[in-house]
Design a protein around this motif. Structure first.
Motif, PDB file in Angstrom:
ATOM      1  N   SER A 251       0.848  -1.200   0.000  1.00 49.70           N
ATOM      2  CA  SER A 251       0.000   0.000   0.000  1.00 49.70           C
ATOM      3  C   SER A 251       0.878   1.242   0.000  1.00 49.70           C
ATOM      4  O   SER A 251       2.102   1.165   0.092  1.00 49.70           O
ATOM      5  CB  SER A 251      -0.888   0.025   1.256  1.00 49.70           C
ATOM      6  OG  SER A 251      -0.121   0.444   2.381  1.00 49.70           O
TER       7      SER A 251
ATOM      8  N   ALA B  58      -0.191   3.537   2.336  1.00 52.10           N
ATOM      9  CA  ALA B  58      -0.924   4.027   3.505  1.00 52.10           C
ATOM     10  C   ALA B  58      -0.090   5.025   4.308  1.00 52.10           C
ATOM     11  O   ALA B  58       1.139   5.052   4.229  1.00 52.10           O
ATOM     12  CB  ALA B  58      -1.332   2.856   4.390  1.00 52.10           C
TER      13      ALA B  58
ATOM     14  N   TRP C  48      -8.087   1.870  10.746  1.00 54.51           N
ATOM     15  CA  TRP C  48      -8.573   3.140  10.197  1.00 54.51           C
ATOM     16  C   TRP C  48      -8.684   4.109  11.365  1.00 54.51           C
ATOM     17  O   TRP C  48      -9.338   3.799  12.373  1.00 54.51           O
ATOM     18  CB  TRP C  48      -9.954   3.002   9.568  1.00 54.51           C
ATOM     19  CG  TRP C  48     -10.036   2.337   8.238  1.00 54.51           C
ATOM     20  CD1 TRP C  48     -10.256   2.928   7.020  1.00 54.51           C
ATOM     21  CD2 TRP C  48      -9.950   0.930   7.954  1.00 54.51           C
ATOM     22  NE1 TRP C  48     -10.307   1.993   6.023  1.00 54.51           N
ATOM     23  CE2 TRP C  48     -10.121   0.752   6.569  1.00 54.51           C
ATOM     24  CE3 TRP C  48      -9.737  -0.201   8.751  1.00 54.51           C
ATOM     25  CZ2 TRP C  48     -10.087  -0.492   5.960  1.00 54.51           C
ATOM     26  CZ3 TRP C  48      -9.701  -1.443   8.158  1.00 54.51           C
ATOM     27  CH2 TRP C  48      -9.868  -1.583   6.769  1.00 54.51           C
TER      28      TRP C  48
ATOM     29  N   PHE D 164      -4.791   3.402   7.797  1.00 55.70           N
ATOM     30  CA  PHE D 164      -5.524   4.354   6.960  1.00 55.70           C
ATOM     31  C   PHE D 164      -6.024   5.511   7.820  1.00 55.70           C
ATOM     32  O   PHE D 164      -6.232   5.363   9.028  1.00 55.70           O
ATOM     33  CB  PHE D 164      -6.742   3.689   6.319  1.00 55.70           C
ATOM     34  CG  PHE D 164      -6.428   2.532   5.416  1.00 55.70           C
ATOM     35  CD1 PHE D 164      -5.985   2.740   4.123  1.00 55.70           C
ATOM     36  CD2 PHE D 164      -6.589   1.220   5.850  1.00 55.70           C
ATOM     37  CE1 PHE D 164      -5.709   1.677   3.280  1.00 55.70           C
ATOM     38  CE2 PHE D 164      -6.325   0.154   5.023  1.00 55.70           C
ATOM     39  CZ  PHE D 164      -5.881   0.373   3.733  1.00 55.70           C
TER      40      PHE D 164
ATOM     41  N   ASN E  34     -10.756   4.979   1.315  1.00 59.39           N
ATOM     42  CA  ASN E  34      -9.766   4.010   1.777  1.00 59.39           C
ATOM     43  C   ASN E  34     -10.277   2.605   1.493  1.00 59.39           C
ATOM     44  O   ASN E  34     -11.391   2.248   1.890  1.00 59.39           O
ATOM     45  CB  ASN E  34      -9.511   4.160   3.277  1.00 59.39           C
ATOM     46  CG  ASN E  34      -8.722   5.418   3.594  1.00 59.39           C
ATOM     47  OD1 ASN E  34      -7.632   5.628   3.082  1.00 59.39           O
ATOM     48  ND2 ASN E  34      -9.285   6.259   4.444  1.00 59.39           N
TER      49      ASN E  34
ATOM     50  N   CYS F 203      -6.493   5.891  -0.798  1.00 53.32           N
ATOM     51  CA  CYS F 203      -5.457   4.917  -0.464  1.00 53.32           C
ATOM     52  C   CYS F 203      -6.014   3.510  -0.623  1.00 53.32           C
ATOM     53  O   CYS F 203      -7.166   3.242  -0.261  1.00 53.32           O
ATOM     54  CB  CYS F 203      -4.954   5.115   0.963  1.00 53.32           C
ATOM     55  SG  CYS F 203      -3.537   4.064   1.360  1.00 53.32           S
TER      56      CYS F 203
END
Length: 234
Positions: free
Chosen positions: A27, A29, A43, A77, A126, A176
């Protein structure tokens, strides 16, 4: 049921995914970006007042992780959307499974190619895609491409206007995507649209983002109807 051995917890500030075994993660992130191994994905919900042009997102995020005494590396995230509006879609075929978890905010909607600008409102899509079977790094890159395409399709079909230029948005300026797959041997090398995993990733991501957009619209409309101005759900 697929992925029933993992735990998904939700609070006002955190959506937390605890995996039953280590997973490879790919990712960009805020925290845990790149290619690494994790057992958790988080998150963090923020508001406009939490961030300013001088804020370094990773430092801010890691300070919040320290407050909750989290010492392990995580895939992290950041979102302004209500965590209770997150969407989860699981798709299965031929004994293979994909789960997509998405949070959607569109206050920062842009069209790919728009000139760079700073939006006063925050809002991010996300996307976390988890596969039941291990993927190589190359397959994970292909999986991110498929998920990106599915995200864009869902946003275009929703007819969201770009806040940075003219025309329909294709996402937000801070989207993301993360791909998780078990860090075991016997990895799968391909995840394109002609493969089972490519099909499952595309379908699950499209549906999860589509539901997330619907949730975002409903929340925004409810706030507007009641003449409530706030700095969340943007």
């Amino acid at each position: 049921m697929p992925f029933s051995d993992s735990i998904l917890n939700i609070s006002e500030s955190w959506l937390e995914l605890y995996l039953s075994e280590p997973h490879h993660s790919l990712s960009w992130a805020v925290v845990g970006g790149g290619w690494l191994t994790v057992k958790k994905a988080y998150w963090l919900r923020v508001t406009n007042s939490d961030l300013n042009p001088e804020t370094i997102p990773e430092e801010f995020y890691r300070s919040r992780l320290s407050e909750k005494e989290e010492n392990e590396e995580v895939l992290g995230f950041m979102t302004s959307a209500s965590l209770s509006d997150h969407s989860v879609i699981i798709q299965s075929k031929e004994g293979m499974h994909v789960r997509c978890i998405a949070t959607v905010g569109l206050g920062n909607s842009v069209r790919v190619g728009d000139p760079p600008n700073i939006q006063k409102k925050i809002g991010t899509i996300n996307i976390l895609v988890q596969t039941s079977e291990p993927l190589t790094l190359l397959a994970s890159l292909e999986a991110i491409s498929i998920a990106s395409e599915a995200r864009t399709l869902a946003v275009l079909e929703a007819k969201i206007e770009s806040k940075a230029g003219e025309g329909l948005a294709t996402g937000t300026g801070t989207d993301c995507i993360g791909i998780l797959s078990p860090s075991r041997k016997e990895q799968i090398d391909y995840a394109g649209k002609h493969t089972v995993f490519g099909h499952l990733i595309g379908s699950a991501t499209y549906q999860a983002v589509k539901i997330g957009i619907q949730n975002w619209k409903q929340t925004r409309n409810a706030f507007q109807k009641n003449n409530i101005s706030g700095n969340v759900h943007q």
